[in-house]
Write an enzyme that holds these catalytic residues in place. Structure first.
Site, PDB file in Angstrom:
ATOM      1  CD  GLU A   1      86.005 137.580 -13.164  1.00  0.00           C
ATOM      2  OE1 GLU A   1      84.876 137.426 -13.673  1.00  0.00           O
ATOM      3  OE2 GLU A   1      86.310 137.144 -12.033  1.00  0.00           O
TER       4      GLU A   1
ATOM      5  CB  SER B   1      78.812 137.649  -9.957  1.00  0.00           C
ATOM      6  OG  SER B   1      78.564 138.722 -10.840  1.00  0.00           O
TER       7      SER B   1
END
Length: 546
Positions: free
Chosen positions: A372, A251
């Site tokens: 996601e 991330s």
């Protein structure tokens, strides 16, 4: 699952000091696990204390000597925030996964009624520390100084640049035990694992004209670079090879690595040779105008009128101001993150990658998850107007032409399912994932001549961050498919060791190549064509939204 804190409860069987080149005295804590042993060097200072007049600046390595032995019993966490919208998003995701109705008004009321977030007692502005985990067989006193040093894996945590800790991923505490164990296959004695803190939120990413005139935007990225330089200067003392350093992050951590590779337009030496970027999350929204707005808003929360006045405040005031500002942000608004500063970050990473302004001698593995956007799906998006509102939060200065291209051309409200979405919410989740998480992986592969190793984590539901339990698995766990986790860890650790990901009994890991080949991790692992190699990602990677 064994965690860092579980290890802290193990009786210390040995404790002694190692003096590094900068004079700091460090502990070696002997910790055990099932089939081997490693040392844990906890809370090693790598940077100056970023307080007082050193706030909002790039810092130097410590210059004073300390003889204090830190046994790791007290951790250090940089000031951070979990904004209310993330809690609401988690509630909404739960309803989606359980296929139950969602009462938005009740959820909003529940979030509003929550007491203020308790401040972690480990929180401190003086947080630039790192941890080093070294297999017993690697440590110099046992390796007799023979042969080349061990490979090194440096972990940069994610958290949207507003949260994260060297001992945690999101709200889960993880240990490198499983990765170290996976790396110990003959003849390898195992890898050295390093995890770092870096400044977050306003402390690490305050920008604007005043900061540029008397400080440094992207201070958090400078922290990461300083930690990586510490590894180059000191890892040999632990038995490591500074020429075999792989940096890994998920991330915001993956995005950080993208920024490190493109730092200074590729004109500065890199303190690592390999990179693993998992769900590298980034979309540039901080124009000069937006930087000034964010800067002024922060000063307003502090009740001051200048950067120097902010530097003179007690730490408590700054921490509370950071919490207040970020907590007031709208859905999917993180308030802070890397910004174009003309020096460390001379441009948007995607544009730097496409123009060749990056360091090219890096061996790369890159990944994303199959859903996601599920973690960032907004219950507020129910029509074109609310979708447009959210796009303007993600990209505050989006041009009218680009906005029209996004809503009419790339993501039209056609809900038959053949485009991958059947509702406004699913459309928004796909858009958010593409813009901020998925498409960046194809820009990385293209920049490196399609010679990357790319994979998709697709075990349902495949939401953002779900793969971390697999990356850091330490043993059988009912919440994961441990066989898949073992294979993933073997791919990662073999890549760290020799540059080629291999897992015993699992498919060969293809190079991305002109055919866009990736490895797909479901309950079975298989080679496939990258679904992100599409026209939508081509558009996002050109950064045409300004």
């Amino acid at each position: 699952m064994a965690t860092f804190w579980a290890f802290a409860a193990i009786l210390f069987s040995s404790l002694f000091a190692l003096v590094l080149g900068n004079g700091s005295s460090l502990p070696i804590v002997d910790l055990g696990y099932e089939n081997g042993e490693f040392y844990n060097f906890s809370n090693i200072r790598y940077g100056q204390a970023p307080v007082g007049n050193l706030r909002f600046r790039a810092l130097l390595a410590p210059v004073t000597q300390s003889n204090i032995v830190n046994n790791g019993s007290v951790g250090v966490t940089c000031p951070q925030v979990v904004p209310p919208w993330q809690i609401l998003a988690g509630m909404y995701l739960g309803s989606r996964l359980s296929n139950t109705s969602f009462d938005l008004a009740a959820a909003e009321a529940a979030v509003a009624a929550m007491p203020p977030q308790p401040l972690d007692p480990k929180t401190s502005e003086d947080c630039l520390f790192l941890d080093v985990f070294v297999p017993r067989a690697v440590f110099p006193k046992n390796s007799h100084g023979s042969g080349k040093g061990a490979p090194v894996l440096v972990w940069i945590t994610g958290g949207g640049f507003i949260a994260g800790d060297k001992t945690a991923v999101g709200d889960q505490l993880y240990s490198p035990e499983g990765l170290i164990k996976a790396s110990q296959t003959a003849p390898s004695k195992g890898l050295i694992f390093v995890s770092i803190n870096y400044r977050l939120g306003a402390f690490g990413f305050l920008a604007g004209s005043e900061v540029e005139a008397d400080g440094n935007a992207n201070a958090g990225l400078h922290d990461q670079r300083l930690a990586l330089e510490w590894v180059q200067n000191n890892i040999h003392l632990f038995g490591g090879d500074k020429g075999r350093v792989t940096v890994m992050g998920e991330s915001g951590g993956g995005s950080s690595i993208m920024h490190q590779i493109t730092a200074f337009g590729g004109k500065s030496p890199l303190p690592f040779t390999q990179a693993i970027m998992q769900s590298p999350a980034f979309i540039s929204k901080a124009s000069n105008w937006q930087n000034e707005v964010t800067f002024k808003t922060f000063l307003n929360h502090l009740n001051v009128s200048s950067l120097q006045e902010a530097r003179n405040l007690p730490s408590e005031n700054l921490i509370n101001g950071n919490i207040a500002q970020i907590s007031a942000g709208g859905f999917v608004d993180f308030s802070y993150g890397p910004t174009v500063d003309g020096t460390f970050t001379p441009g948007i990473p995607q544009r730097l990658l496409s123009s060749g302004a990056f360091k090219k001698n890096v061996n790369v593995m890159v990944a994303y998850n199959s859903w996601e956007g599920g973690l960032f799906q907004s219950p507020y998006v129910t029509n074109l107007s609310t979708l447009t509102d959210l796009i303007k939060v993600i990209i505050p200065r989006v041009s009218p032409g680009a906005l029209s291209e996004i809503t009419d051309g790339l993501y039209p409200p056609v809900f038959g399912g053949f485009r991958g979405y059947k509702t406004w919410g699913e459309l928004q989740a796909q858009l958010t994932a593409d813009a901020a998480l998925v498409c960046g992986t194809t820009s990385i592969s293209r920049a490196f001549g399609n010679q990357t190793y790319a994979y998709e984590f697709a075990i349902a539901p495949g939401i953002h961050g779900q793969d971390m339990a697999y990356t850091f698995a330490t043993g059988p766990d009912p919440s994961i498919d441990y066989n898949v986790a073992k294979s993933l860890q073997q791919y990662i650790t073999s890549f760290v060791d020799n540059g080629t990901p291999v897992a015993i009994g699992s498919p060969a890991f293809p190079k991305y190549g002109p055919d866009n080949k990736i490895l797909k991790f479901g309950h079975t692992i298989s080679q496939t064509t990258d679904p992100a190699a599409n026209e939508r990602c081509e558009w996002w990677n050109k950064a045409l939204y300004y």
